[in-house]
Design a protein around this motif. Structure first.
Motif, PDB file in Angstrom:
ATOM      1  N   GLU A 172       0.802  -1.219   0.000  1.00 17.21           N
ATOM      2  CA  GLU A 172       0.000   0.000   0.000  1.00 17.21           C
ATOM      3  C   GLU A 172       0.842   1.279   0.000  1.00 17.21           C
ATOM      4  O   GLU A 172       0.397   2.332   0.428  1.00 17.21           O
ATOM      5  CB  GLU A 172      -0.962   0.031   1.207  1.00 17.21           C
ATOM      6  CG  GLU A 172      -1.886  -1.168   1.282  1.00 17.21           C
ATOM      7  CD  GLU A 172      -2.731  -1.340   0.017  1.00 17.21           C
ATOM      8  OE1 GLU A 172      -3.163  -0.327  -0.556  1.00 17.21           O
ATOM      9  OE2 GLU A 172      -2.950  -2.489  -0.369  1.00 17.21           O
ATOM     10  N   THR A 173       2.074   1.218  -0.459  1.00 20.28           N
ATOM     11  CA  THR A 173       2.883   2.424  -0.580  1.00 20.28           C
ATOM     12  C   THR A 173       3.282   2.609  -2.032  1.00 20.28           C
ATOM     13  O   THR A 173       3.026   1.764  -2.881  1.00 20.28           O
ATOM     14  CB  THR A 173       4.156   2.338   0.280  1.00 20.28           C
ATOM     15  OG1 THR A 173       4.996   1.298  -0.230  1.00 20.28           O
ATOM     16  CG2 THR A 173       3.823   2.054   1.733  1.00 20.28           C
ATOM     17  N   THR A 174       3.920   3.743  -2.308  1.00 16.77           N
ATOM     18  CA  THR A 174       4.398   4.026  -3.656  1.00 16.77           C
ATOM     19  C   THR A 174       5.907   3.860  -3.695  1.00 16.77           C
ATOM     20  O   THR A 174       6.606   4.232  -2.755  1.00 16.77           O
ATOM     21  CB  THR A 174       4.025   5.464  -4.071  1.00 16.77           C
ATOM     22  OG1 THR A 174       2.608   5.597  -4.030  1.00 16.77           O
ATOM     23  CG2 THR A 174       4.511   5.778  -5.472  1.00 16.77           C
ATOM     24  N   GLY A 175       6.418   3.304  -4.791  1.00 11.90           N
ATOM     25  CA  GLY A 175       7.848   3.073  -4.909  1.00 11.90           C
ATOM     26  C   GLY A 175       8.627   4.349  -5.128  1.00 11.90           C
ATOM     27  O   GLY A 175       8.086   5.399  -5.473  1.00 11.90           O
ATOM     28  N   GLY A 176       9.946   4.245  -4.949  1.00 16.29           N
ATOM     29  CA  GLY A 176      10.808   5.404  -5.100  1.00 16.29           C
ATOM     30  C   GLY A 176      10.834   5.972  -6.501  1.00 16.29           C
ATOM     31  O   GLY A 176      11.124   7.148  -6.691  1.00 16.29           O
ATOM     32  N   ARG A 177      10.556   5.167  -7.505  1.00 13.85           N
ATOM     33  CA  ARG A 177      10.529   5.624  -8.898  1.00 13.85           C
ATOM     34  C   ARG A 177       9.098   5.617  -9.431  1.00 13.85           C
ATOM     35  O   ARG A 177       8.868   5.509 -10.624  1.00 13.85           O
ATOM     36  CB  ARG A 177      11.431   4.728  -9.744  1.00 13.85           C
ATOM     37  CG  ARG A 177      12.861   4.681  -9.239  1.00 13.85           C
ATOM     38  CD  ARG A 177      13.706   3.645  -9.938  1.00 13.85           C
ATOM     39  NE  ARG A 177      14.270   4.152 -11.187  1.00 13.85           N
ATOM     40  CZ  ARG A 177      15.129   3.469 -11.939  1.00 13.85           C
ATOM     41  NH1 ARG A 177      15.511   2.256 -11.569  1.00 13.85           N
ATOM     42  NH2 ARG A 177      15.607   3.982 -13.054  1.00 13.85           N
ATOM     43  N   GLY A 178       8.153   5.774  -8.513  1.00 15.99           N
ATOM     44  CA  GLY A 178       6.752   5.727  -8.902  1.00 15.99           C
ATOM     45  C   GLY A 178       6.260   4.299  -8.932  1.00 15.99           C
ATOM     46  O   GLY A 178       7.026   3.345  -8.798  1.00 15.99           O
ATOM     47  N   GLY A 179       4.961   4.150  -9.095  1.00 18.39           N
ATOM     48  CA  GLY A 179       4.389   2.818  -9.176  1.00 18.39           C
ATOM     49  C   GLY A 179       3.604   2.448  -7.938  1.00 18.39           C
ATOM     50  O   GLY A 179       3.802   3.002  -6.855  1.00 18.39           O
ATOM     51  N   ALA A 180       2.707   1.503  -8.103  1.00 16.17           N
ATOM     52  CA  ALA A 180       1.871   1.008  -7.020  1.00 16.17           C
ATOM     53  C   ALA A 180       2.425  -0.305  -6.508  1.00 16.17           C
ATOM     54  O   ALA A 180       3.013  -1.083  -7.259  1.00 16.17           O
ATOM     55  CB  ALA A 180       0.439   0.821  -7.512  1.00 16.17           C
ATOM     56  N   ALA A 181       2.231  -0.567  -5.232  1.00 16.12           N
ATOM     57  CA  ALA A 181       2.643  -1.851  -4.667  1.00 16.12           C
ATOM     58  C   ALA A 181       1.881  -2.979  -5.356  1.00 16.12           C
ATOM     59  O   ALA A 181       0.727  -2.802  -5.776  1.00 16.12           O
ATOM     60  CB  ALA A 181       2.357  -1.865  -3.166  1.00 16.12           C
ATOM     61  N   PRO A 182       2.490  -4.143  -5.497  1.00 14.91           N
ATOM     62  CA  PRO A 182       1.816  -5.255  -6.183  1.00 14.91           C
ATOM     63  C   PRO A 182       0.422  -5.556  -5.648  1.00 14.91           C
ATOM     64  O   PRO A 182      -0.484  -5.875  -6.428  1.00 14.91           O
ATOM     65  CB  PRO A 182       2.779  -6.424  -5.953  1.00 14.91           C
ATOM     66  CG  PRO A 182       4.122  -5.788  -5.871  1.00 14.91           C
ATOM     67  CD  PRO A 182       3.894  -4.497  -5.154  1.00 14.91           C
ATOM     68  N   GLU A 183       0.231  -5.414  -4.332  1.00 20.13           N
ATOM     69  CA  GLU A 183      -1.070  -5.711  -3.746  1.00 20.13           C
ATOM     70  C   GLU A 183      -2.159  -4.745  -4.208  1.00 20.13           C
ATOM     71  O   GLU A 183      -3.349  -5.062  -4.145  1.00 20.13           O
ATOM     72  CB  GLU A 183      -0.982  -5.661  -2.212  1.00 20.13           C
ATOM     73  CG  GLU A 183      -0.102  -6.729  -1.604  1.00 20.13           C
ATOM     74  CD  GLU A 183       1.373  -6.367  -1.641  1.00 20.13           C
ATOM     75  OE1 GLU A 183       1.713  -5.286  -2.158  1.00 20.13           O
ATOM     76  OE2 GLU A 183       2.187  -7.180  -1.157  1.00 20.13           O
ATOM     77  N   SER A 184      -1.733  -3.555  -4.688  1.00 15.17           N
ATOM     78  CA  SER A 184      -2.694  -2.537  -5.115  1.00 15.17           C
ATOM     79  C   SER A 184      -3.095  -2.664  -6.577  1.00 15.17           C
ATOM     80  O   SER A 184      -4.017  -1.989  -7.033  1.00 15.17           O
ATOM     81  CB  SER A 184      -2.097  -1.138  -4.891  1.00 15.17           C
ATOM     82  OG  SER A 184      -1.736  -0.945  -3.545  1.00 15.17           O
ATOM     83  N   VAL A 185      -2.381  -3.521  -7.318  1.00 13.63           N
ATOM     84  CA  VAL A 185      -2.589  -3.588  -8.762  1.00 13.63           C
ATOM     85  C   VAL A 185      -4.008  -4.000  -9.158  1.00 13.63           C
ATOM     86  O   VAL A 185      -4.623  -3.351 -10.019  1.00 13.63           O
ATOM     87  CB  VAL A 185      -1.541  -4.504  -9.423  1.00 13.63           C
ATOM     88  CG1 VAL A 185      -1.886  -4.777 -10.883  1.00 13.63           C
ATOM     89  CG2 VAL A 185      -0.161  -3.869  -9.319  1.00 13.63           C
TER      90      VAL A 185
END
Length: 242
Positions: free
Chosen positions: A140-153
């Motif tokens: 449920e967080t955002t990665g350092g280079r953007g993107g959604a956590a796998p669980e949010s996909v």
């Protein structure tokens, strides 16, 4: 030889090298070459290069900053290329991006889905959207280079598919610099393949897998990437931004 002719010759030589790499990766992976689309990332390079690439047969180009991309796309309005937006995208730039981009690779939150949907409807356009997956992100967080956590996909993909003016096309990732997949692009791209396979059970048409850049396109092709995003290997090393 004019500067323009010399630059086109340089681009042609670089494209040939990249083509050899993609073909070789496809052979190794037991895939057909036509399963992989080359997207040339033209950020920091002039509109002239986009036109030269188009003359050499390139049909997909990408940008990661709206201000540069919008001006370049306008200057190349008559050039027969598909525009991909691959950078982190602020919601207040959604309207501008929706005016020229055909594919947005960096959808990573519901607010952006809503902004792109409103902008696409307003512009009378339909945008292909990829959910950007952050493989360095905790739940449920955002990665350092953007993107959604796998669980949010899954939930984010459902939101894209339900939004007016948008079409869910697939998933994208950037090989992470931190976290469990840092320095392990092959494993990162295999994880993306798993996520893509799961997504396609819910959305069978969302088959696009955007992964791999100049340094790791072979690993991406081996893991089933349908699109690779190559910049410096085609255009040369980018000038340092001051």
């Amino acid at each position: 030889m004019t500067d323009l002719t010399a630059r086109q010759a340089e681009l042609a030589e670089n494209l040939a090298r990249v083509e050899e790499r993609i073909e070789g990766a496809c052979v190794t992976a037991g895939r057909n070459r036509d399963e992989v689309t080359l997207i040339v990332v033209t950020k920091t390079y002039p509109a002239r290069d986009v036109r030269l690439l188009a003359e050499l047969g390139v049909r997909h180009v990408a940008e990661n900053r709206d201000q540069e991309a919008a001006a370049k796309a306008a200057e190349c309005a008559e050039t027969p290329v598909t525009w991909h937006f691959v950078g982190q995208l602020q919601t207040n730039k959604a309207r501008s991006v929706a005016g020229y981009a055909d594919v947005v690779h960096s959808v990573d939150r519901s607010r952006l889905v809503n902004s792109l949907s409103s902008a696409a409807v307003s512009e009378g356009r339909r945008l292909d959207c990829l959910v950007q997956v952050a493989l360095d992100a905790e739940s449920e967080t955002t990665g350092g280079r953007g993107g959604a956590a796998p669980e949010s996909v899954p939930a984010l993909a459902d939101a894209v598919e339900a939004a007016q003016g948008l079409r869910l096309a697939g998933v994208m990732t950037v090989a992470p610099l931190t976290g469990p997949y840092a320095g392990r692009p092959a494993e990162a791209f295999e994880r993306l393949r798993e996520i893509s396979t799961g997504l396609c059970t819910r959305h069978p048409a969302a088959t696009m897998v955007s992964a791999g850049m100049s340094s790791d396109l072979e690993e991406a092709v081996a893991a089933g990437a349908t699109h690779v995003r190559v910049g410096s290997a085609v255009l040369g090393e980018r000038p340092r931004l001051g």
